[in-house]
Design an enzyme around this catalytic site. Structure first.
Site, PDB file in Angstrom:
ATOM      1  N   GLY A 197       0.814  -1.206   0.000  1.00  0.00           N
ATOM      2  CA  GLY A 197       0.000   0.000   0.000  1.00  0.00           C
ATOM      3  C   GLY A 197       0.851   1.261   0.000  1.00  0.00           C
ATOM      4  CD  GLU A 237       9.110   3.913  -4.956  1.00  0.00           C
ATOM      5  OE1 GLU A 237       8.009   4.328  -5.331  1.00  0.00           O
ATOM      6  OE2 GLU A 237       9.952   4.611  -4.369  1.00  0.00           O
TER       7      GLU A 237
END
Length: 392
Positions: free
Chosen positions: A245, A371
Site C-alpha cells: 500500500g 518500486e
C-alpha cells in the site's frame, strides 16, 4: 528561412487548462524553490555523489512538500494532482531530489499515517512534515526485491519486546534517517516496525560506486538483535498489503515525477538545437531533428494527460493499483527513451554535466527498476487483462 514563435511542449496539449489555479501556484512555487536552492548545485552534487538532505528537507518542509497529500499532524492535506505536480518539478531538477521527498512523504510518513498508532503519529509526523526528522523505508532485501514476500528479516517476540534480525538493501535516506520503517516476517505474518536511529544493533551503511541517483543517499540497513518495545509495532499493518500500500503511494508520485525529467531534457534539447549551427543552419531546422522532437513531445504529452487523469481518479478515491502500474510502466519507459533520444541531439555535449540530459538518463535507469520493475508492472497489467497470473 521562415521563423515563427516557438511553442512550449506542454502547450500543445493545453495541460494547464486541466489544472486549478491552486495547482498551478503550487507547481510554480516548487519550480522557484528548485531554481533557487537546487539546480545551481546539482551537477556538483551528482559528480561528488552527495546530497545535503537535511538542509533540503527543512526547505521542503517549510514549503509544505513533505507528506503534502496527507491530512493532519502538520501535513498540508493537498490533492493528488498538486502532489504529482510537485514531484514533476522536483524531478525536473533531479530524480534523487524527488526521491528524498517521495520516500519521506509517500513511504515513511504514509506508513505511519496509515498504519501507525495515534501516539506514533503524534511523535513522528509533525517533525517529519517540517523536515526536522527524516525517515526511510526498509522493505527490499539483497535477495528479495520483486518478491518481498520472501524476505528473510525476522521479528520475534521476547516478552513484551520484539527482536529484529536481517538486512535491507537499496534504502533511500537510510544512513541519514532518524526513523526507519522496517518490514519483517513474524509468526503473525509480515509486520511493520519503527526503528529509531541509534538503536543498539541497528546500523546503516552507504552504498558506494553508484552511477545513477548519485545525488541521493542509498544505504544498506543491518539489524542484529535489535530490541524494540511493543509500542514500535505498526498496529494497522498486517501482511504484505501494508508495505505494498505504501509502494502504491510512492509509485503515483513517480508517474508525474519522471515527466519532469523528460521535460527538462526536452527544454534543454530544443534550446540547444535552436542555437547549435551545423552546415550553416540551426540544428533545429533539420527534418530528422524535428522528427525526434515531435515524437518525444507526443509521448510527453500523452504521459502528462495520463498522469493528470490518474490524479483525478486518486482524488475521487477510485484509483486502482493496476492503473498505477499502467502509469508507472508507461511514463518511466517513455521518459527514459526521451532522455536517451535527447542525448543523441546534443551529440558529445550530451554526455557532460554541463547539460542535465545524461544525468537524467542515468537516474531514470534506476527509476525504471525501483518500486516495481518494468517487468513486474507489465505482468500486473497482463494479469488484469487476462485474469491469469504469470507470477510464480
Amino acid at each position: 528561412m521562415s521563423m515563427r514563435p516557438q511553442t512550449h511542449p506542454t502547450a500543445l496539449f493545453a495541460v494547464d487548462g486541466l489544472l486549478t489555479e491552486e495547482e498551478r501556484d503550487i507547481r510554480q512555487a516548487v519550480r522557484r524553490l528548485c531554481a533557487d536552492q537546487v539546480r545551481p548545485n546539482l551537477a556538483r552534487w551528482f559528480e561528488e555523489g552527495r546530497l545535503p538532505a537535511h538542509e533540503l528537507a527543512r526547505e521542503f518542509g517549510a514549503l509544505g512538500l513533505l507528506g503534502m497529500h496527507l491530512e493532519g499532524y502538520g501535513c498540508a492535506g493537498l490533492g493528488a494532482v498538486s502532489y504529482g505536480l510537485a514531484c514533476l518539478e522536483l524531478e525536473a531538477a533531479d530524480s534523487g531530489v524527488r526521491s528524498l521527498v517521495s520516500v519521506q512523504g509517500s513511504l515513511a510518513m504514509y506508513a505511519i499515517w496509515r498504519y501507525g498508532s495515534e501516539e506514533q503519529k503524534k511523535e513522528w509526523l509533525p517533525a517529519m512534515a517540517a523536515g526536522e526528522s527524516i525517515g526511510c523505508f526498509g522493505l527490499t532485501e539483497p535477495d528479495f526485491g520483486s518478491d518481498p514476500a520472501g524476505m528473510r528479516t525476522r521479528a520475534r517476540r521476547d516478552g513484551d519486546d520484539w527482536v529484529l534480525d536481517g538486512t535491507k538493501m537499496w534504502i533511500t535516506n537510510g544512513s541519514i534517517a532518524d526513523i526507519a520503517v522496517v518490514w519483517a516476517q513474524t509468526d503473525e505474518g509480515i509486520r511493520g516496525f519503527l526503528v529509531p536511529a541509534g538503536t543498539p544493533g541497528f546500523t546503516a551503511n552507504d552504498i558506494e560506486g553508484k552511477l545513477s541517483l548519485r545525488a541521493s543517499v542509498t544505504s544498506e540497513l543491518v539489524l542484529d538483535g535489535v530490541r524494540l518495545p511493543g509500542s514500535a509495532l505498526l498496529p494497522g499493518a498486517r501482511g504484505l498489503g501494508g508495505p505494498l500500500g505504501c509502494l502504491n503511494e510512492a509509485r503515483f508520485g513517480i508517474i508525474f515525477g519522471v515527466l519532469g525529467a523528460a521535460l527538462d531534457c526536452l527544454e534543454t534539447t530544443i534550446s540547444y538545437a535552436s542555437d547549435r549551427e551545423i552546415f550553416a543552419r540551426p540544428l533545429a531546422s533539420f527534418q530528422l531533428t524535428q522528427q525526434k522532437l515531435a515524437d518525444m513531445v507526443l509521448e510527453l504529452g500523452k504521459g502528462l494527460l495520463l498522469a493528470v487523469h490518474l490524479g483525478r481518479l486518486k482524488e475521487a478515491g477510485s484509483l486502482t493499483s493496476d492503473q498505477v502500474s499502467v502509469g508507472k510502466l508507461n511514463n518511466v519507459r517513455e521518459a527514459l527513451d526521451i532522455a536517451r533520444t535527447c542525448r543523441t541531439v546534443l551529440g558529445a555535449n550530451g554526455v557532460t554535466l554541463e547539460y542535465p540530459v545524461i544525468r537524467h538518463a542515468a537516474n531514470l535507469e534506476s527509476v525504471l527498476t525501483y518500486e516495481g520493475t518494468s517487468e513486474i508492472h507489465t505482468l500486473v497489467i497482463g494479469r488484469a487483462l487476462t485474469g491469469h497470473s504469470a507470477f510464480a
